[in-house]
Scaffold this motif. Structure first.
Motif, PDB file in Angstrom:
ATOM      1  N   THR A  29       0.832  -1.206   0.000  1.00 14.56           N
ATOM      2  CA  THR A  29       0.000   0.000   0.000  1.00 14.56           C
ATOM      3  C   THR A  29       0.867   1.256   0.000  1.00 14.56           C
ATOM      4  O   THR A  29       0.462   2.285  -0.546  1.00 14.56           O
ATOM      5  CB  THR A  29      -0.952   0.022   1.208  1.00 14.56           C
ATOM      6  N   SER A  33       0.726   4.371  -2.602  1.00 20.07           N
ATOM      7  CA  SER A  33       0.646   5.735  -2.114  1.00 20.07           C
ATOM      8  C   SER A  33       1.743   6.608  -2.730  1.00 20.07           C
ATOM      9  O   SER A  33       1.490   7.759  -3.111  1.00 20.07           O
ATOM     10  CB  SER A  33       0.760   5.745  -0.586  1.00 20.07           C
ATOM     11  N   ASN A  58      -6.041   9.801  -3.234  1.00 21.15           N
ATOM     12  CA  ASN A  58      -5.633   8.393  -3.324  1.00 21.15           C
ATOM     13  C   ASN A  58      -4.326   8.143  -2.572  1.00 21.15           C
ATOM     14  O   ASN A  58      -4.174   7.104  -1.920  1.00 21.15           O
ATOM     15  CB  ASN A  58      -5.490   7.966  -4.778  1.00 21.15           C
ATOM     16  N   TRP A  62      -4.246   5.426   0.492  1.00 25.51           N
ATOM     17  CA  TRP A  62      -3.396   4.237   0.503  1.00 25.51           C
ATOM     18  C   TRP A  62      -2.391   4.269   1.639  1.00 25.51           C
ATOM     19  O   TRP A  62      -2.074   3.224   2.221  1.00 25.51           O
ATOM     20  CB  TRP A  62      -2.709   4.054  -0.847  1.00 25.51           C
TER      21      TRP A  62
END
Length: 95
Positions: A29, A33, A58, A62
C-alpha cells in the motif's frame, strides 16, 4: 505570462506520509501511495487540477490503509503472544 490568480491551490501530495508508510507499515500500500503522491505535482503542473486532487486523495487513502493494516497486525501479534505468555505463566505455577 500565465494568470496565476485562477489556479487553485496545489493539493498536498502526502509524499512524506507515503514514504513513512512504505518503510514502517505495509510495502504494497505504501508503494501505491508513493505512485499517487508523485502524480500530484505532475497533474498540477499540466493544469489537470481535478486529477491532482484525485491523486492527492488516493495517496492519502493508501498511506492510511497501510498504517491501518500495520496497526491491525501489531494488535493481533501482541494479543496472540500476550495471551500465550499469560497462559505459560499460569501453567508454570501448577508444577
Amino acid at each position: 505570462m500565465e494568470n496565476n490568480q485562477n489556479m487553485p491551490a496545489k493539493p498536498n501530495n502526502y509524499m512524506v506520509l507515503a514514504i513513512l508508510s512504505t518503510i514502517f507499515c505495509c510495502i504494497a500500500t505504501g508503494i501505491a501511495s508513493i505512485i499517487y503522491a508523485s502524480k500530484v505535482n505532475e497533474c498540477y503542473a499540466r493544469g489537470e487540477y481535478a486529477e491532482a486532487e484525485k491523486a492527492s486523495k488516493n495517496a492519502k487513502m493508501w498511506a492510511f490503509i497501510g498504517i491501518g493494516i500495520s496497526a491491525l497486525v501489531w494488535i493481533i501479534y501482541i494479543a496472540f503472544f500476550g495471551f500465550a505468555f499469560l497462559g505459560a505463566m499460569s501453567n508454570a505455577g501448577s508444577y
